[in-house]
Design an enzyme around this catalytic site. Structure first.
Site, PDB file in Angstrom:
ATOM      1  N   ALA A   1       0.861  -1.180   0.000  1.00 44.24           N
ATOM      2  CA  ALA A   1       0.000   0.000   0.000  1.00 44.24           C
ATOM      3  C   ALA A   1       0.898   1.230   0.000  1.00 44.24           C
ATOM      4  O   ALA A   1       2.040   1.170   0.471  1.00 44.24           O
ATOM      5  CB  ALA A   1      -0.895  -0.002   1.228  1.00 44.24           C
TER       6      ALA A   1
ATOM      7  N   GLU B   1      -0.309  -9.643  -0.352  1.00 42.43           N
ATOM      8  CA  GLU B   1      -1.699 -10.048  -0.109  1.00 42.43           C
ATOM      9  C   GLU B   1      -2.455 -10.223  -1.430  1.00 42.43           C
ATOM     10  O   GLU B   1      -3.256 -11.148  -1.584  1.00 42.43           O
ATOM     11  CB  GLU B   1      -2.390  -9.013   0.784  1.00 42.43           C
ATOM     12  CG  GLU B   1      -1.826  -9.019   2.200  1.00 42.43           C
ATOM     13  CD  GLU B   1      -2.364  -7.887   3.061  1.00 42.43           C
ATOM     14  OE1 GLU B   1      -2.232  -6.713   2.657  1.00 42.43           O
ATOM     15  OE2 GLU B   1      -2.922  -8.168   4.133  1.00 42.43           O
TER      16      GLU B   1
ATOM     17  N   GLU C   1       4.708  -5.008   7.310  1.00 42.47           N
ATOM     18  CA  GLU C   1       3.870  -4.049   8.059  1.00 42.47           C
ATOM     19  C   GLU C   1       4.355  -3.832   9.478  1.00 42.47           C
ATOM     20  O   GLU C   1       4.295  -2.725  10.014  1.00 42.47           O
ATOM     21  CB  GLU C   1       2.407  -4.537   8.086  1.00 42.47           C
ATOM     22  CG  GLU C   1       1.674  -4.441   6.750  1.00 42.47           C
ATOM     23  CD  GLU C   1       1.843  -5.663   5.871  1.00 42.47           C
ATOM     24  OE1 GLU C   1       2.730  -6.518   6.165  1.00 42.47           O
ATOM     25  OE2 GLU C   1       1.102  -5.776   4.879  1.00 42.47           O
TER      26      GLU C   1
ATOM     27  N   GLY D   1       0.635  -5.199   0.954  1.00 42.82           N
ATOM     28  CA  GLY D   1      -0.577  -5.373   0.153  1.00 42.82           C
ATOM     29  C   GLY D   1      -0.306  -6.061  -1.174  1.00 42.82           C
ATOM     30  O   GLY D   1      -1.188  -6.723  -1.729  1.00 42.82           O
TER      31      GLY D   1
HETATM   32  N1  COA Z   1       4.475   3.293  -0.497  1.00 42.53           N
HETATM   33  C1  COA Z   1       4.823   4.473  -1.032  1.00 42.53           C
HETATM   34  N2  COA Z   1       5.939   4.658  -1.752  1.00 42.53           N
HETATM   35  C2  COA Z   1       6.732   3.601  -1.939  1.00 42.53           C
HETATM   36  C3  COA Z   1       6.429   2.334  -1.423  1.00 42.53           C
HETATM   37  C4  COA Z   1       5.244   2.190  -0.670  1.00 42.53           C
HETATM   38  N3  COA Z   1       4.851   1.021  -0.163  1.00 42.53           N
HETATM   39  N4  COA Z   1       7.428   1.490  -1.763  1.00 42.53           N
HETATM   40  C5  COA Z   1       8.292   2.196  -2.481  1.00 42.53           C
HETATM   41  N5  COA Z   1       7.898   3.480  -2.592  1.00 42.53           N
HETATM   42  C6  COA Z   1       8.555   4.579  -3.291  1.00 42.53           C
HETATM   43  C7  COA Z   1       9.718   5.151  -2.510  1.00 42.53           C
HETATM   44  O1  COA Z   1       9.264   6.086  -1.545  1.00 42.53           O
HETATM   45  C8  COA Z   1      10.500   5.793  -3.613  1.00 42.53           C
HETATM   46  O2  COA Z   1       9.879   6.993  -3.981  1.00 42.53           O
HETATM   47  P1  COA Z   1      10.769   8.342  -4.208  1.00 42.53           P
HETATM   48  O3  COA Z   1      11.710   7.988  -5.333  1.00 42.53           O
HETATM   49  O4  COA Z   1       9.766   9.386  -4.589  1.00 42.53           O
HETATM   50  O5  COA Z   1      11.480   8.596  -2.916  1.00 42.53           O
HETATM   51  C9  COA Z   1      10.318   4.841  -4.778  1.00 42.53           C
HETATM   52  O6  COA Z   1       9.135   4.098  -4.488  1.00 42.53           O
HETATM   53  C10 COA Z   1      11.454   3.859  -4.940  1.00 42.53           C
HETATM   54  O7  COA Z   1      11.628   3.171  -3.721  1.00 42.53           O
HETATM   55  P2  COA Z   1      13.033   3.143  -2.915  1.00 42.53           P
HETATM   56  O8  COA Z   1      12.728   2.936  -1.474  1.00 42.53           O
HETATM   57  O9  COA Z   1      13.857   4.318  -3.269  1.00 42.53           O
HETATM   58  O10 COA Z   1      13.687   1.829  -3.549  1.00 42.53           O
HETATM   59  P3  COA Z   1      14.735   0.863  -2.837  1.00 42.53           P
HETATM   60  O11 COA Z   1      15.181  -0.078  -3.920  1.00 42.53           O
HETATM   61  O12 COA Z   1      15.744   1.627  -2.102  1.00 42.53           O
HETATM   62  O13 COA Z   1      13.871   0.023  -1.756  1.00 42.53           O
HETATM   63  C11 COA Z   1      11.982  -1.258  -0.965  1.00 42.53           C
HETATM   64  C12 COA Z   1      12.833  -0.821  -2.184  1.00 42.53           C
HETATM   65  C13 COA Z   1      10.819  -2.044  -1.505  1.00 42.53           C
HETATM   66  C14 COA Z   1      12.831  -2.100  -0.035  1.00 42.53           C
HETATM   67  C15 COA Z   1      11.491  -0.001  -0.218  1.00 42.53           C
HETATM   68  O14 COA Z   1      10.919   0.891  -1.177  1.00 42.53           O
HETATM   69  C16 COA Z   1      10.432  -0.293   0.818  1.00 42.53           C
HETATM   70  O15 COA Z   1      10.736  -0.776   1.871  1.00 42.53           O
HETATM   71  N6  COA Z   1       9.154   0.038   0.500  1.00 42.53           N
HETATM   72  C17 COA Z   1       8.055  -0.075   1.444  1.00 42.53           C
HETATM   73  C18 COA Z   1       7.612  -1.495   1.548  1.00 42.53           C
HETATM   74  C19 COA Z   1       6.536  -1.613   2.594  1.00 42.53           C
HETATM   75  O16 COA Z   1       6.711  -1.349   3.769  1.00 42.53           O
HETATM   76  N7  COA Z   1       5.359  -2.059   2.114  1.00 42.53           N
HETATM   77  C20 COA Z   1       4.245  -2.342   2.973  1.00 42.53           C
HETATM   78  C21 COA Z   1       3.406  -1.142   3.149  1.00 42.53           C
HETATM   79  S1  COA Z   1       2.049  -1.524   4.235  1.00 42.53           S
END
Ligand code: COA
Length: 260
Positions: free
Chosen positions: A66, A114, A134, A111
């Site tokens: 999400a 999921e 989460e 999500g």
């Molecule tokens: N919600 C909103 N934005 C997200 C996102 C999410 N779940 N996952 C990634 N993004 C965005 C980042 O904020 C970033 O945006 P920006 O360039 O404007 O700053 C872009 O996507 C690229 O992600 P980034 O974190 O820079 O890539 P990375 O390769 O360094 O890391 C992940 C990848 C997946 C490890 C990391 O993005 C992450 O942990 N995301 C969240 C995952 C999460 O907690 N999901 C469950 C949500 S309930």
């Protein structure tokens, strides 16, 4: 209908629905969710579509969860509604009488995981990474993760994933039964399409009966599930496709199903 956050493509009876916010790793915000509902309704209603593939745009992510940026302004009730709304979209996938494959290319988190769990099965590219992170945000999965993950991989493995927020790679996902196949990234969609086309050539109405029997039966006890199966088995005998399939077999020919 063109979507802002999704891409929809059709190859014969197979539809490919792509989450298309690659700069945000295809994270699901309210707009994506609204379009996802519309697209799933349209795909469910489209008679010519007999198998569906869900995948993510770009090479980095299926869906990274999400959209966390929306969480800061969410009231508890709005959060519950968002979780349930995504859960309802996932239910549409699980209840739709058409097979849905998740073709997971990269991050498949929260999500996104999921969503993949609501599909009938998952094919993963070698770069796929699965997790329910989460807990790291101080929340829990809200769209079926605490329910579908333990049913698929067992309670203990699901607890370890959900309590630690750990990510697992494609091979580990294969080992614990989360995914059916691991493929090179370049071979992911072709393999999913091949399987989808194979399923689309079966009787759509009978395949729908099989899916419903599995979904409804595994949500209840064995005796009730067997009763559900018996009725679905009998119902298959009401179809033209059953007559076609049995006749073709007995005449040593190949059945051509007409989905009725
Ligand atoms: N919600 C909103 N934005 C997200 C996102 C999410 N779940 N996952 C990634 N993004 C965005 C980042 O904020 C970033 O945006 P920006 O360039 O404007 O700053 C872009 O996507 C690229 O992600 P980034 O974190 O820079 O890539 P990375 O390769 O360094 O890391 C992940 C990848 C997946 C490890 C990391 O993005 C992450 O942990 N995301 C969240 C995952 C999460 O907690 N999901 C469950 C949500 S309930």
């Amino acid at each position: 209908m063109p979507y802002a956050t999704l891409a929809l493509a059709r190859e014969d009876a197979v539809a490919v629905l792509t989450f298309n916010r690659p700069d945000k790793l295809n994270a699901i915000n309210r707009e994506v969710l609204s379009e996802l509902h519309q697209a799933l309704d349209a795909l469910a209603a489209a008679e010519g579509v007999r198998a569906i593939i869900l995948t993510g745009a770009g090479e980095k992510a299926f869906v990274a969860g999400a959209d966390v940026s929306e969480f800061t302004t969410m009231t508890p009730v709005a959060a519950m509604q968002f979780g349930q709304d995504l859960g309802w979209a996932i239910q549409k996938i699980a209840r739709m009488p058409k097979p849905v494959i998740a073709a997971v290319n990269g991050f498949c988190l929260g999500g996104g995981c999921e969503l993949a769990l609501g599909c009938d099965f998952i094919y993963a590219a070698e770069n796929a990474r699965f997790g329910q992170p989460e807990i790291n945000l101080g929340i829990i999965p809200g769209s079926g993760g605490t329910q579908r993950l333990p049913r698929l991989v067992g309670k203990a493995r699901a607890k370890e994933l959900i309590f630690t927020g750990n990510r697992i790679d494609a091979q580990e996902a294969l080992r614990i039964g989360l995914v059916n196949r691991v493929l090179l990234l370049a071979e992911l969609l072709p393999a999913a399409k091949e399987t989808a086309a194979k399923m689309a050539a079966k009787s759509a109405v009978v395949l729908g009966l099989a899916k419903a029997a599995i979904e409804e039966g595994t949500a209840t006890d064995l005796m009730s599930g067997l009763a559900i199966e018996a009725k679905a088995f009998g119902l298959a005998f009401s179809t033209e496709d059953m007559r076609e399939g049995v006749t073709a077999f007995l005449q040593k020919g190949k059945a051509t199903f007409r989905h009725r």
